[in-house]
Design an enzyme around this catalytic site. Structure first.
Site, short mmCIF file in Angstrom:
data_model
loop_
_atom_site.label_atom_id
_atom_site.label_comp_id
_atom_site.label_asym_id
_atom_site.label_seq_id
_atom_site.Cartn_x
_atom_site.Cartn_y
_atom_site.Cartn_z
N SER A 23 40.71 67.90 42.48
CA SER A 23 41.17 69.02 41.64
C SER A 23 41.22 70.35 42.38
O SER A 23 42.12 71.15 42.14
CB SER A 23 40.25 69.15 40.41
OG SER A 23 40.31 67.98 39.64
N THR A 24 40.28 70.63 43.27
CA THR A 24 40.20 71.94 43.91
C THR A 24 40.07 71.78 45.41
O THR A 24 39.72 70.70 45.92
CB THR A 24 39.00 72.73 43.37
OG1 THR A 24 37.79 72.04 43.69
CG2 THR A 24 39.09 72.90 41.85
#
Length: 689
Positions: A23-24
């Site tokens: 996600s990041t």
């Protein structure tokens, strides 16, 4: 369904796609085990019988919530539509999608082409209702999980922010200390730069003028050179955004602020797109903790600064504008007594301007409330202002001297800090060069170059400091300011005083001015609202039609009327020039200009044909007596020959009858002797003792 025999041959002939996502960017850099387990799905695909296996890892560091573009996921959808994919392998459903729209769209495409979805729990066929139901539940659970996690994190963040303990990003000039919390940056040079911005705004009242003032003093402002860490700074010439960001940030007033901006979501090309940094009104800020930490200014001054910045905004309705310079002194201060609107400034030609209330005419088509010129009104207000300031002129002059010295001290202190920093950098560069091995010429050459650059910076700082030190040593005596206070009109009209300074002085004493025009008396009535609650009224005569700033002075017209019947236009022009009088446009007089002005005012001209011979000029008198004009002038100055002047410096007029008097004849007859009367009893040279 976990066995490889459940996959038909038609599916195994296609390629398997392993979708890898985190996600990041932080997860990409730190959660390496999650990446490794997702890449191991390649072996799982081969164990299932696939020979052609593709890995899509374009979306590492991208969220699957639906608000961010995912090129890898788009490529996967394109392959599915082409019928090239036999199976999609993922770690779990949350890797493929975090929202129901993308998840169900993917399942629909897999069902259409007969592709399978494979995770660590088994193989799923979207064409079968049971598998489709199970996959749908996994997607819903993933979306619900994301919402729960996001809500818990946001609630925790807000709860911590309400206590002022959330370590959010802080502006330049503050740092988070490990034990003390939020406090000043220990760099004194940085602190002084920020304090100087507030001091200059307190003095000038305009962010633009603060920028120009600091730029004239060659002030530098720090710019972070390490991104959001804000530990290392590069000192660059100050810019407008540096000034305005300091003035508008409530952190400098000792307030802890959270939630003063928001993000907005819009649908762009069928996908949700978020934008951040949209400012909220002050009433909608989530957390405002005053006196949370030590501030550069207090909260009251911060509110005054915001009001001043809002008032400076061009076109803001109902606010008194700051002094911006120009030709009109009262711009932004006048209000119409008839409709209550602010008067606007109108410019006529190159130098003329006036005030008028034309809002009813522009918005409603009605006639203008009033209009009048600015020259007489500005002069009258200036005299009224100087009369009000005169009792405290000496104190004001001393305060001005004190402020000037404080400003010189501030500038010198900033330059001394710059020099101190430059000397430290030069010393550090010298130590680095001394610690380098001389044989390593590649490193030594670069260190030597850095040392020379640091020394040049020290020299430049010393050059900027010398004028400030000299100005401090050669500061003027306060007695000079006392003399200036005694002659306020000269100081007000000095060419070194800008209109902007006059406007700021006026706004420091006057809140508002209500203007009206008495048409019967042709007077402009000004009601002045002084700071402190006092009011006064001033009446200024409104000029009539044709009465303008280029009008010929009344003194010149009086001289012209008195001389016109006896002297020609050439004599009148010469007399006016000798008297130092000028035309309405500041030019010297000529016979043509005198003639033009006589015709305008109906003054009769001198006619030589109507001359009766009673009065003579010096030239006529000299011709009548047969002497030179010098002789006639000598007789006039000695008082022997009577002569008259209409006005001082005008030509002499001599009566023809006075030329034949015995005194004049005797004076002309005496050749080579002084023209003076002899004493009847001369004094002896050797008086008796």
């Amino acid at each position: 369904m976990t066995g490889g025999d459940l996959l038909p041959a038609t599916v195994l002939k296609r390629k398997a796609v392993v979708y890898v996502r985190q996600s990041t960017q932080t997860q990409v850099q730190t959660n390496l085990e999650s990446q490794r387990r997702q890449y191991e799905l390649v072996d799982e695909a081969r164990r299932r019988g696939f020979r052609d296996v593709e890995v899509i890892d374009d979306d590492l560091g991208r969220s699957a919530s639906g608000t961010m573009a995912r090129p890898g996921f788009d490529r996967l959808v394109a392959w599915l539509c082409a019928g090239d994919v036999g199976a999609v392998l993922c770690f779990d459903a949350s890797r493929l999608a975090r929202n129901g729209r993308d998840w169900h769209h993917l399942l629909e495409l897999c069902g259409l082409v007969g592709a399978r979805v494979i995770d660590l729990d088994g193989v799923y066929d979207p064409c079968r209702p049971n598998d489709r139901l199970l996959l749908g539940m996994k997607g819903s659970i993933s979306e619900f999980e994301l919402g729960i996690l996001r809500a818990r994190m946001y609630d925790a963040v807000r709860s911590k922010a309400r206590r002022g303990e959330l370590r959010i990003s802080v502006p330049i000039g503050y740092v988070w200390h490990r034990e003390m919390g939020l406090g000043f940056d220990p760099d004194m040079r940085l602190q002084e730069a920020i304090r100087l911005i507030f001091a200059r705004f307190r003095e000038l009242g305009s962010a633009r003028q603060v920028l120009l003032s600091l730029a004239a003093d060659h002030l530098h402002f720090p710019r972070p050179s390490d991104g959001k860490r804000m530990i290392a700074f590069d000192w660059t010439p100050i810019r407008y955004r540096n000034v305005i960001s300091v003035l508008k940030n409530p952190f400098y007033a000792g307030a802890y602020i959270y939630g003063k901006s928001e993000h907005r979501t819009a649908i762009v090309d069928g996908r949700a797109q978020k934008t951040y940094g949209h400012e909220r009104p002050f009433e909608e800020w989530e957390v405002v903790l005053k006196d949370h930490h030590e501030g550069y200014i207090d909260w009251a001054e911060f509110e005054r600064n915001q009001k001043q910045l809002a008032a400076n905004a061009y076109g803001r309705v109902g606010e008194v504008k700051s002094g911006r310079g120009g030709q009109a002194l009262l711009v932004g201060l006048l209000r119409c007594a008839r409709c209550g609107r602010r008067l606007k400034t109108a410019y006529y030609g190159r130098s003329g301007c006036g005030y008028r209330c034309d809002s009813p005419n522009l918005m409603l088509g009605a006639t203008r409330c009033l209009t009048f010129g600015s020259a007489r009104v500005d002069s009258a207000l200036a005299r009224e202002l100087l009369r009000a300031v005169e009792p405290i002129a000496v104190e004001a002059a001393m305060a001005a001297e004190r402020l000037r010295m404080e400003r010189v001290n501030e500038r010198r202190h900033i330059l001394e800090l710059d020099l101190q920093k430059a000397r430290y950098e030069a010393s550090l560069a010298e130590r680095r060069y001394a610690a380098c091995d001389p044989d390593n010429r590649l490193i030594a050459a670069q260190l030597e170059k850095s040392w020379e650059t640091a020394l040049r910076q020290v020299k430049a700082c010393q050059a900027r400091l010398e004028p400030a030190t000299h100005e401090m040593a050669q500061s003027s005596n306060p007695v000079d300011f006392l003399g200036l206070a005694e002659d306020l009109e000269t100081a007000w009209a000095s060419p070194n005083v800008s209109m902007r300074s006059r406007q700021q002085l006026l706004r420091a004493l006057v809140v508002d001015i209500i203007a009206d025009v008495d048409e019967a008396a042709r007077d402009v009535i000004l009601t002045i609202h002084w700071r402190g609650g006092q009011h006064s009224q001033l009446r200024v005569r409104k000029p009539r039609s044709g009465e303008h700033g280029c009008r010929t002075p009344d003194e010149a017209l009086a001289v012209m009327r008195s001389m016109a019947a006896r002297w020609s236009d050439e004599h009148i022009a010469a007399s006016l020039n000798r008297m130092g009088m000028r035309t309405g446009q500041g030019k010297t007089w000529t016979a043509r200009r005198v003639s033009s002005l006589r015709q305008v005012h109906g003054i009769h001209a001198y006619l030589s044909a109507q001359k009766d011979g009673e009065w003579l000029t010096m030239r006529d008198a000299a011709a009548a007596l047969g002497v030179s004009r010098h002789t006639i002038r000598r007789l006039v100055h000695a008082g022997v020959l009577p002569a008259a002047q209409v006005v001082p410096d005008a030509p002499y007029q001599i009566r023809s009858s006075d030329l034949h008097s015995q005194v004049v004849s005797a004076a002309i007859a005496r050749k080579g002797r002084p023209c003076r009367s002899e004493s009847p009893e001369p004094l002896p040279m050797f008086p008796d003792t």
